[in-house]
Design an enzyme around this catalytic site. Structure first.
Site, PDB file in Angstrom:
ATOM      1  CE  LYS A 192      11.435 -20.763  -0.362  1.00  0.00           C
ATOM      2  NZ  LYS A 192      11.870 -21.883   0.469  1.00  0.00           N
ATOM      3  CB  SER A 385      14.033 -23.207   3.163  1.00  0.00           C
ATOM      4  OG  SER A 385      14.085 -22.210   2.166  1.00  0.00           O
TER       5      SER A 385
END
Length: 586
Positions: A192, A385
């Protein structure tokens, strides 16, 4: 006197602007008036697809008007993929249309949308009609699209970019150090990396790995398609691409990437030859907007509808233009759910993600709609996402091989501006509070360990929710999802291999799947949501935005991308579900 002179200059400027605006508006009205009425396609007509300098978006207004001929406009900034595909399909069916003249060397679009349009062009060729492509300059994406044509031509003094793709990131660590701003990051997942530009001065090993993998996937896919269309050995095409063997224009001809270095008048002569015309004859042409007026939608009288909800842009809460706003999106989902004539819903996702809260709100709406009707997700350029979050409830997920997806992770970002305020600006603050955490997450001081732990726990809870949403939607265990999560980005091909995608295909494939699941595959029509703004209203908004953008670019020059990235930071409120960074593939 200087003041008076300035006032007079402003008055004269306003008068000149008013006069010019009057004539431009009159021209627009004249074009609009001439475009009304019944469309009659003449014999021996060529469909012109002029995408030069245009941005490819999901959909534009049906009454879009081409303003290329008007001074000061230079054409409408965007063109809709749905509109283009509809025009190509109609051209294939209409016996008066003999071929397509494609001008798309400088089109602005990502590879997945270009692939979808490219596939439509290849289907068009099955009708036995021709496609001729011409451009002065071909970008990587523009050539990928244009290579689908039967013949490809380039200006003798033009140029071609066929040397692979790259993605460059701007890092802000040094800037923040100079400004004495301390970014504090909370995240889950080793991949991430959306926050890396604020913490590092180069890519982490994990981010470099994932970026390298999916960029190579995208590039290999594009090169293979070019090799197939141009009848070039695949290994030779890879060599041409990786070593940039097109270093002068004649190389493009020698390597069979283009059929000739011609001027546009020579290409027009070729079109006349294909149409059986004499050299002085005019070529009958038709544009996308006009041919679509003549198009007959499939089973237009059908009472059964497949609703296609376009979800394009960043995910935010509330209502807003140019993004996926949760309140607006939920309204469209409920509208389709409650319409008895809508038998299934296709969500067309083209988003890098955004707000976790907004994503959850939209997920809930789709989950409820799924109880009533089949839900199919069609992934466009990227559905990463938060974009994947809202795709997860779907019965079937469809993605292009070169779609960018995944990035299942979560982060939060906070800035300590104490150093900037005190040492750079000479500002200090003081506070009175009733509880230990009454000034929770104040940007004027460092965070306490307690504040950090609270924020991090919230991030981890949000990640667990994200994993659960994906696991439930994909019929996977949480452990299986975790293996492909951690914020890692995947191509559509990889997404299918690891269970995040069901079918490789485009929007048409998703619509067909939706019709089959609803049991109406022989009798349906497609309805798009939300309603697109009328062309004139959209034009005025675009002009305003364009003026603002041009002004900032002229003031900042090469620093404009940095300014733009800093502006984007303002959107990072609360927990975020977003791609690793703003992906610009060149």
């Amino acid at each position: 006197m200087k003041f008076l002179g300035n006032v007079l200059a402003v008055i004269v400027g306003l008068l000149v602007f008013s006069v010019i605006s009057f004539f431009i508006l009159a021209g627009i009205i004249a074009i609009a008036a001439s475009s009304e009425g019944e469309v009659k396609i003449k014999e021996n007509t060529v469909l012109v697809l002029n995408l030069e300098g245009r941005a490819l978006v999901e959909r534009t207004s049906e009454d879009q008007i081409d303003l290329n001929s008007l001074p000061g406009f230079g054409g409408i900034a965007s063109v809709g993929l749905v509109n283009l595909k509809k025009a190509i399909q109609e051209a294939a069916k209409n016996e008066n249309v003999k071929g397509i003249y494609l001008q798309a060397g400088m089109v602005s679009a990502g590879q997945a949308m270009l692939h979808e349009l490219r596939e439509e062009l290849i289907s068009f060729k099955e009708s036995g009609k021709f496609i001729v492509a011409y451009s002065e300059i071909y970008t990587e994406g523009g050539y990928f699209l244009s290579s689908a044509a039967d013949e490809v031509y380039m200006n003798p003094l033009g140029g071609m970019e066929f040397n692979g793709i790259a993605s460059e990131i701007i890092f802000f660590k040094g800037l923040f150090e100079k400004l004495e701003i301390e970014p504090v990051v909370f995240r889950v997942g080793e991949f991430k990396s959306a926050v890396e530009p604020f913490l590092l001065d180069k890519m982490s090993d994990e981010n470099r790995l994932q970026t390298s993998v999916f960029l190579n996937d995208l590039n290999d896919f594009a090169v293979a398609k070019v090799a197939e269309s141009r009848s070039i050995d695949l290994e030779k095409a890879k060599e041409i691409n990786s070593q940039m063997l097109v270093r002068k224009n004649s190389d493009a001809v020698d390597l069979n990437l283009v059929d000739g270095l011609w001027y546009e008048d020579q290409v027009k002569d070729l079109l006349r030859e294909k149409l059986g015309l004499d050299e002085d004859d005019d070529i009958n042409t038709i544009n996308v907007t006009t041919i679509n007026k003549d198009a007959k939608t499939k089973n237009i009288l059908s009472k059964n509808k497949i609703a296609v909800i376009i979800a394009q842009g960043e995910i935010v809460s509330g209502t807003a233009e140019g993004v996926i706003a949760s309140e607006s999106f939920v309204k469209e989902v409920n509208r389709a759910k409650n319409d008895e004539s809508v038998k299934a819903i296709v969500v067309r996702v083209n988003s890098p993600g955004g707000s976790a809260l907004a994503s959850e709100v939209m997920w809930r709406a789709l989950e409820e709609a799924k109880k009533e009707k089949p839900i199919i997700a069609s992934m466009g350029e990227y559905a990463a996402s938060g974009g994947y979050y809202i795709s997860a409830p779907a019965d079937t997920i469809v993605a292009q091989p070169n779609t960018i997806t995944g990035s299942i992770g979560i982060f939060g970002l906070w800035f300590n501006a104490e150093g900037l305020m005190k040492n750079k600006l000479g500002l200090t603050t003081d506070v009175v509070k009733t509880g230990e955490l009454s000034d929770f997450l104040s940007f004027t001081r460092q965070l306490t360990d307690l504040e950090k732990s609270i924020f991090q726990n919230n991030i981890e809870d949000g990640y667990d929710t994200f994993i659960s949403r994906v696991a439930d939607g994909r019929n996977m265990t949480k452990e299986e999802v975790l293996e492909v999560a951690s914020g890692r980005v995947w191509s559509g091909i990889q997404g299918k291999e690891n269970g995040l995608v069901d079918v490789l295909g485009g929007l048409e494939d998703a619509i067909e799947i939706a019709a089959i699941k609803a049991g109406v595959e022989e009798d349906y029509k497609v309805a798009y949501y939300p309603q697109v703004k009328p062309w004139f209203e959209k034009l005025m908004a675009d002009l305003t935005n364009d003026v603002q953008t041009r002004y900032m670019k002229s003031k900042l020059g090469s620093f404009y991308p940095v300014y733009n990235e800093l502006e984007n930071i303002k959107k990072y409120e609360g927990m975020m579900l977003r791609m690793p960074y703003d992906l610009i593939i060149e």
